[in-house]
Design an enzyme around this catalytic site. Structure first.
Site, PDB file in Angstrom:
ATOM      1  N   CYS A 192       0.859  -1.181   0.000  1.00 25.11           N
ATOM      2  CA  CYS A 192       0.000   0.000   0.000  1.00 25.11           C
ATOM      3  C   CYS A 192       0.897   1.233   0.000  1.00 25.11           C
ATOM      4  CB  CYS A 192      -0.907  -0.008   1.228  1.00 25.11           C
ATOM      5  SG  CYS A 192      -2.046   1.378   1.249  1.00 25.11           S
ATOM      6  N   LEU A 193       1.103   1.769  -1.193  1.00 25.28           N
ATOM      7  CA  LEU A 193       1.914   2.972  -1.371  1.00 25.28           C
ATOM      8  C   LEU A 193       1.168   3.839  -2.376  1.00 25.28           C
ATOM      9  CD1 LEU A 193       4.659   4.337  -0.696  1.00 25.28           C
ATOM     10  CD2 LEU A 193       5.619   3.125  -2.656  1.00 25.28           C
TER      11      LEU A 193
END
Length: 186
Positions: free
Chosen positions: A115-116
């Site tokens: 999750c970026l």
């Protein structure tokens, strides 16, 4: 209208003739725009000392691995492998990145999804693989419990930072956390 550029190219390309008799033109694989951009980025790339890049297939620049060994933070002392898959439309499409090393982290789930924000909604064609690498490094320095994939880890980090540190340390030594066994990394 007169076509000045490309007159007759389509016919020769279709029938495989060079226009000089019956000899066929050898097929030359054209590079996709993404491959051209990747070659340029790789030529100019300067990775930080805690990162290492490896190409399993030397003829394929679009699939590679980057190993990150954080030198500070909760995950210091271990190395984590991220697999990059870059689409032919790169940089207009973000690369796909997966963590191959099982890790207890609020922004990386147990299946390796990352999750970026720059890998999703904030991706812009001006960004690069280096931007993604620095983003991954930042996740090791400043995990974001406000946008988690591993909700349990995020909750522990939000509520008790010291306990979170103990759990990460246990996971790095090959212990189990909530019935998930982690590989021994340190």
């Amino acid at each position: 209208m007169i076509k000045i550029f490309g007159v007759g190219r389509g016919k020769r390309a279709e029938d495989g003739k060079d226009g000089e008799g019956d000899a066929a033109v050898p097929a030359v694989k054209r590079k996709q725009p993404g491959e051209i951009r990747m070659q340029k980025e790789l030529d100019e790339m300067e990775l930080p000392p805690q990162c290492n890049i490896e190409f399993p297939d030397k003829n394929n620049l679009m699939n590679f691995q980057i190993s990150i060994a954080p030198d500070e933070g909760f995950w210091k002392g271990a190395a984590y492998t991220f697999v990059f898959s870059v689409a032919p439309l790169y940089p207009h499409e973000a690369p796909k990145v997966k963590c191959e090393t099982k890790i207890y982290h609020p922004n990386i789930d147990l299946q390796g999804n990352v999750c970026l924000n720059i890998l999703r909604e904030d991706w812009k064609p001006v960004l690069s693989i280096s931007s993604v690498v620095y983003g991954l490094l930042y996740l090791f320095l400043e995990p974001n419990p406000g946008d988690p994939l591993n909700h349990e880890a995020a909750e522990v980090l939000r509520n008790n930072r010291a306990e979170f540190g103990r759990i990460v340390s246990r996971s790095l030594r090959g212990g189990s956390v909530a019935s998930h066994v982690f590989p021994k990394l340190i």
